[in-house]
Design an enzyme around this catalytic site. Structure first.
Site, PDB file in Angstrom:
ATOM      1  N   SER A 183       4.556   2.337   7.971  1.00 25.09           N
ATOM      2  CA  SER A 183       4.244   1.210   7.097  1.00 25.09           C
ATOM      3  C   SER A 183       5.461   0.792   6.300  1.00 25.09           C
ATOM      4  O   SER A 183       6.115   1.619   5.667  1.00 25.09           O
ATOM      5  CB  SER A 183       3.114   1.567   6.137  1.00 25.09           C
ATOM      6  OG  SER A 183       1.904   1.710   6.812  1.00 25.09           O
ATOM      7  N   HIS A 230       0.812  -1.221   0.000  1.00 26.89           N
ATOM      8  CA  HIS A 230       0.000   0.000   0.000  1.00 26.89           C
ATOM      9  C   HIS A 230       0.844   1.268   0.000  1.00 26.89           C
ATOM     10  O   HIS A 230       0.365   2.335  -0.347  1.00 26.89           O
ATOM     11  CB  HIS A 230      -1.015   0.005   1.157  1.00 26.89           C
ATOM     12  CG  HIS A 230      -0.440   0.182   2.512  1.00 26.89           C
ATOM     13  ND1 HIS A 230      -0.107  -0.879   3.329  1.00 26.89           N
ATOM     14  CD2 HIS A 230      -0.140   1.301   3.216  1.00 26.89           C
ATOM     15  CE1 HIS A 230       0.369  -0.414   4.468  1.00 26.89           C
ATOM     16  NE2 HIS A 230       0.365   0.911   4.423  1.00 26.89           N
ATOM     17  N   ASP A 256       0.129  -7.699   1.264  1.00 29.50           N
ATOM     18  CA  ASP A 256       0.485  -6.287   1.399  1.00 29.50           C
ATOM     19  C   ASP A 256       1.999  -6.101   1.462  1.00 29.50           C
ATOM     20  O   ASP A 256       2.504  -5.277   2.202  1.00 29.50           O
ATOM     21  CB  ASP A 256      -0.197  -5.646   2.618  1.00 29.50           C
ATOM     22  CG  ASP A 256      -0.085  -4.127   2.599  1.00 29.50           C
ATOM     23  OD1 ASP A 256       0.030  -3.542   1.504  1.00 29.50           O
ATOM     24  OD2 ASP A 256      -0.084  -3.519   3.690  1.00 29.50           O
TER      25      ASP A 256
END
Length: 188
Positions: free
Chosen positions: A176, A68, A98
């Site tokens: 992230s 992402h 992901d």
């Protein structure tokens, strides 16, 4: 935990993703709106940037990050701990896990030591290292424990990501793709 941070932080990088996003007018194709106003509203195209982190896993420039972070990016830039920036290319990516792999061309990279996720235990001390909030001055560090194993979450893209490690270490936007490391300086 300072020695752990000193050993792991050089392998944690900033990942900037630039993308162009086109948003449709909510009245696009609405015959009443077009008849009443005599026209339709144009679609809007705008540039967006996102910020995340990544972990150098090989000295030849392979970096693991979250999908992402790099999804739909037209341009990727990786900034190392020393402030040097390099363009990056996508090597591979997977929506379900992901995860994404990107590559930069740079010399002298220090890859992270990788641990074995299957050996992680609930209650184990960990640190999260990433570029939270895009703050200057290098990565940020938070300490916590492994709260649970084999967690699943549903993403905005209606995918279910499975077999995740849950931690109570503070995670903020920009973290992230960063490192979750054990007390042996291994990214798990």
């Amino acid at each position: 935990f300072s020695p752990l941070v000193k050993q792991t932080a050089p392998a944690v990088v900033n990942v900037y993703a630039d993308r162009t996003v086109t948003s449709r007018s909510p009245f696009d194709g609405d015959p009443f709106f077009e008849q009443f106003f005599g026209r339709s509203l144009p679609n809007r195209t705008q540039k967006q940037s996102s910020l995340g982190s990544g972990v150098i896993v090989r000295a030849d420039g392979l970096i693991v990050t979250n999908n992402h972070v790099i999804e739909d990016a037209q341009r990727l830039t990786v900034t190392l701990e020393n402030g040097e920036s390099f363009p990056a290319q996508i090597v591979g990516r997977d929506d379900i896990t992901d995860l994404a792999v990107i590559r930069i061309q740079a010399d002298g990279l220090q890859p992270a030591k990788l641990g074995v996720s299957a050996e992680v235990e609930v209650g184990q001390d960990v640190i999260a290292i990433g570029h939270a909030l895009g703050l200057p001055g290098g990565p940020t560090v938070s300490k916590g424990v492994v709260s649970a194993l084999a967690r699943s979450i549903n993403t905005e893209q209606n995918n279910t990501t499975v077999d995740l490690i849950q931690t109570d270490a503070s995670i903020n936007p920009g973290n992230s793709g960063g490192a979750l490391a054990n007390t042996a300086s291994e990214v798990i």
